[in-house]
Write a protein that holds these residues in place. Structure first.
Motif, PDB file in Angstrom:
ATOM      1  N   UNK A   1      -2.589   0.022 -13.479  1.00 55.89           N
ATOM      2  CA  UNK A   1      -1.590   0.450 -12.490  1.00 55.89           C
ATOM      3  C   UNK A   1      -0.729  -0.726 -12.043  1.00 55.89           C
ATOM      4  N   UNK A   2      -1.386  -1.867 -11.835  1.00 53.10           N
ATOM      5  CA  UNK A   2      -0.645  -3.052 -11.384  1.00 53.10           C
ATOM      6  C   UNK A   2       0.326  -3.527 -12.464  1.00 53.10           C
ATOM      7  N   UNK A   3      -0.141  -3.559 -13.696  1.00 47.44           N
ATOM      8  CA  UNK A   3       0.731  -4.011 -14.794  1.00 47.44           C
ATOM      9  C   UNK A   3       1.883  -3.036 -15.003  1.00 47.44           C
ATOM     10  N   UNK A   4       1.640  -1.763 -14.731  1.00 50.61           N
ATOM     11  CA  UNK A   4       2.725  -0.780 -14.826  1.00 50.61           C
ATOM     12  C   UNK A   4       3.776  -1.102 -13.762  1.00 50.61           C
ATOM     13  N   UNK A   5       3.326  -1.239 -12.518  1.00 47.81           N
ATOM     14  CA  UNK A   5       4.272  -1.493 -11.408  1.00 47.81           C
ATOM     15  C   UNK A   5       5.073  -2.774 -11.665  1.00 47.81           C
ATOM     16  N   UNK A   6       4.380  -3.814 -12.139  1.00 49.51           N
ATOM     17  CA  UNK A   6       5.038  -5.100 -12.381  1.00 49.51           C
ATOM     18  C   UNK A   6       6.159  -4.987 -13.417  1.00 49.51           C
ATOM     19  N   UNK A   7       6.038  -3.992 -14.294  1.00 46.09           N
ATOM     20  CA  UNK A   7       7.038  -3.836 -15.350  1.00 46.09           C
ATOM     21  C   UNK A   7       8.056  -2.731 -15.047  1.00 46.09           C
ATOM     22  N   UNK A   8       7.970  -2.178 -13.834  1.00 46.09           N
ATOM     23  CA  UNK A   8       8.904  -1.103 -13.479  1.00 46.09           C
ATOM     24  C   UNK A   8       8.547   0.243 -14.087  1.00 46.09           C
TER      25      UNK A   8
ATOM     26  N   UNK B   1       0.527  -6.141  -2.791  1.00 48.95           N
ATOM     27  CA  UNK B   1       0.816  -5.510  -1.493  1.00 48.95           C
ATOM     28  C   UNK B   1       1.739  -4.296  -1.622  1.00 48.95           C
ATOM     29  N   UNK B   2       2.484  -4.237  -2.693  1.00 48.66           N
ATOM     30  CA  UNK B   2       3.540  -3.216  -2.754  1.00 48.66           C
ATOM     31  C   UNK B   2       3.412  -2.196  -3.867  1.00 48.66           C
ATOM     32  N   UNK B   3       2.370  -2.268  -4.679  1.00 44.38           N
ATOM     33  CA  UNK B   3       2.211  -1.249  -5.718  1.00 44.38           C
ATOM     34  C   UNK B   3       2.124   0.134  -5.088  1.00 44.38           C
ATOM     35  N   UNK B   4       2.833   1.072  -5.654  1.00 43.47           N
ATOM     36  CA  UNK B   4       2.706   2.465  -5.224  1.00 43.47           C
ATOM     37  C   UNK B   4       2.598   3.362  -6.449  1.00 43.47           C
ATOM     38  N   UNK B   5       2.020   4.515  -6.226  1.00 40.56           N
ATOM     39  CA  UNK B   5       1.977   5.508  -7.292  1.00 40.56           C
ATOM     40  C   UNK B   5       3.329   6.204  -7.377  1.00 40.56           C
ATOM     41  N   UNK B   6       3.673   6.608  -8.582  1.00 43.10           N
ATOM     42  CA  UNK B   6       4.926   7.342  -8.794  1.00 43.10           C
ATOM     43  C   UNK B   6       4.573   8.658  -9.472  1.00 43.10           C
ATOM     44  N   UNK B   7       4.904   9.758  -8.808  1.00 44.13           N
ATOM     45  CA  UNK B   7       4.497  11.059  -9.354  1.00 44.13           C
ATOM     46  C   UNK B   7       5.627  11.748 -10.119  1.00 44.13           C
ATOM     47  N   UNK B   8       6.868  11.425  -9.781  1.00 40.68           N
ATOM     48  CA  UNK B   8       8.000  12.047 -10.500  1.00 40.68           C
ATOM     49  C   UNK B   8       8.423  11.105 -11.615  1.00 40.68           C
ATOM     50  N   UNK B   9       8.099  11.501 -12.821  1.00 33.38           N
ATOM     51  CA  UNK B   9       8.254  10.602 -13.977  1.00 33.38           C
ATOM     52  C   UNK B   9       9.077  11.269 -15.065  1.00 33.38           C
TER      53      UNK B   9
ATOM     54  N   UNK C   1       1.410   0.700   5.003  1.00 37.02           N
ATOM     55  CA  UNK C   1       0.659  -0.498   5.407  1.00 37.02           C
ATOM     56  C   UNK C   1      -0.544  -0.084   6.253  1.00 37.02           C
ATOM     57  N   UNK C   2      -1.702  -0.529   5.866  1.00 40.38           N
ATOM     58  CA  UNK C   2      -2.913  -0.339   6.673  1.00 40.38           C
ATOM     59  C   UNK C   2      -3.269  -1.675   7.292  1.00 40.38           C
ATOM     60  N   UNK C   3      -3.749  -1.634   8.526  1.00 43.99           N
ATOM     61  CA  UNK C   3      -4.104  -2.883   9.205  1.00 43.99           C
ATOM     62  C   UNK C   3      -5.550  -3.267   8.884  1.00 43.99           C
ATOM     63  N   UNK C   4      -5.762  -4.463   8.380  1.00 45.57           N
ATOM     64  CA  UNK C   4      -7.123  -4.866   7.972  1.00 45.57           C
ATOM     65  C   UNK C   4      -8.145  -4.765   9.091  1.00 45.57           C
ATOM     66  N   UNK C   5      -7.728  -4.990  10.364  1.00 44.52           N
ATOM     67  CA  UNK C   5      -8.755  -5.016  11.418  1.00 44.52           C
ATOM     68  C   UNK C   5      -9.495  -3.684  11.557  1.00 44.52           C
ATOM     69  N   UNK C   6      -8.894  -2.608  11.038  1.00 43.82           N
ATOM     70  CA  UNK C   6      -9.574  -1.309  11.117  1.00 43.82           C
ATOM     71  C   UNK C   6     -10.759  -1.246  10.149  1.00 43.82           C
ATOM     72  N   UNK C   7     -10.802  -2.158   9.203  1.00 43.69           N
ATOM     73  CA  UNK C   7     -11.811  -2.075   8.141  1.00 43.69           C
ATOM     74  C   UNK C   7     -12.673  -3.327   8.021  1.00 43.69           C
ATOM     75  N   UNK C   8     -12.325  -4.354   8.784  1.00 47.49           N
ATOM     76  CA  UNK C   8     -12.983  -5.648   8.601  1.00 47.49           C
ATOM     77  C   UNK C   8     -13.684  -6.054   9.883  1.00 47.49           C
ATOM     78  N   UNK C   9     -14.932  -6.486   9.749  1.00 50.86           N
ATOM     79  CA  UNK C   9     -15.627  -7.032  10.921  1.00 50.86           C
ATOM     80  C   UNK C   9     -16.461  -8.213  10.466  1.00 50.86           C
ATOM     81  N   UNK C  10     -16.729  -9.106  11.382  1.00 54.70           N
ATOM     82  CA  UNK C  10     -17.596 -10.235  11.060  1.00 54.70           C
ATOM     83  C   UNK C  10     -19.056  -9.817  11.203  1.00 54.70           C
ATOM     84  N   UNK C  11     -19.924 -10.419  10.457  1.00 60.01           N
ATOM     85  CA  UNK C  11     -21.364 -10.200  10.625  1.00 60.01           C
ATOM     86  C   UNK C  11     -21.939 -11.528  11.103  1.00 60.01           C
ATOM     87  N   UNK C  12     -22.612 -11.502  12.240  1.00 62.73           N
ATOM     88  CA  UNK C  12     -23.015 -12.768  12.865  1.00 62.73           C
ATOM     89  C   UNK C  12     -24.433 -13.198  12.501  1.00 62.73           C
TER      90      UNK C  12
END
Ligand SMILES: Cc1cc2nc3c(=O)[nH]c(=O)nc-3n(C[C@H](O)[C@H](O)[C@H](O)COP(=O)(O)O)c2cc1C
Length: 190
Positions: A121-128, A8-16, A174-185
């Motif tokens: 990317x995830x493994x990078x974020x997890x390790x700081x 939920x919290x991974x972000x890109x870091x551009x200043x390295x 944060x993006x709200x899932x309801x903008x992208x998710x719908x049920x198919x009946x």
């Protein structure tokens, strides 16, 4: 770090800045990449690490690519291209190595390699470790692809810039899932 917290919290870091990830951190990064879902276990990926002086060589390759496209390119544009790889102490080039397979089309292999990239990317974020996925014009330039040794069956998915975050790492939007998710009946249009 909790797995959901990471997702939920991974972000890109551009200043390295220095230091680059060490060998142990890098090993974990690639192990995470190699856990990508992979139809047929084709392992349709490979990775190039670029650090130290090789970053200057990559900058020269970018500049040469620009010049071969436009011999009248300005010195300023050439210098900008040369400096691009110096934005981080280390780059990893993620390459999709597409195989001929009767059941696994190239699109699926590209997706698998993209998942590998996300794992990195995830493994990078997890390790700081700070990381950002970049492409830009040079990711699709034949001069650059040839210089990096890619074959006809390969695609450059991105230049991953890696290093130590400089300053505060931003909070994930944060993006709200309801903008992208719908049920198919079960109703079909036909
Ligand atoms: C295939 C791909 C190519 C990208 N290329 C660039 C790029 O060249 N330059 C750039 O600023 N961001 C690029 N991005 C976006 C950044 O990596 C990043 O995801 C974006 O800035 C949003 O930040 P976040 O990951 O923290 O949400 C690319 C993303 C993907 C998936």
């Amino acid at each position: 770090m909790d797995a959901l917290d990471l997702l939920l919290n991974r972000v890109s870091v551009t200043r390295l800045c220095e230091p680059a990830p060490d060998a142990t951190q890098l090993d974990l990064l690639f192990r995470a990449a190699l856990r990508a879902p992979d139809h047929g276990q084709l392992h349709p990926w490979r990775f190039l690490t670029i650090e130290g002086n090789a970053r200057h060589k990559l900058g020269e390759l970018f500049a040469a690519a620009l010049q071969s496209r436009n011999p009248a390119v300005s010195d300023e544009a050439l210098q900008k291209a040369r400096n691009m790889p110096l934005r981080a102490p280390m780059l990893v080039v993620v390459v999709a190595s597409l195989k001929v397979h009767p059941k696994v089309p190239e699109g699926e292999q590209l997706l698998a390699a993209g998942c590998a990239a996300h794992g990195m990317l995830l493994a990078a974020h997890a390790q700081g470790i700070g990381a950002v996925w970049r492409t830009g014009e040079f990711a699709y330039d034949s001069h650059v692809l040839e210089g990096l040794g890619l074959s006809e069956q390969e695609r450059l998915l991105g230049f991953f810039y890696l290093g130590t975050p400089e300053g505060r790492v931003r909070t994930a939007p944060v993006l709200e899932p309801q903008a992208f998710v719908s049920g198919w009946d079960g109703q079909t249009d036909a």
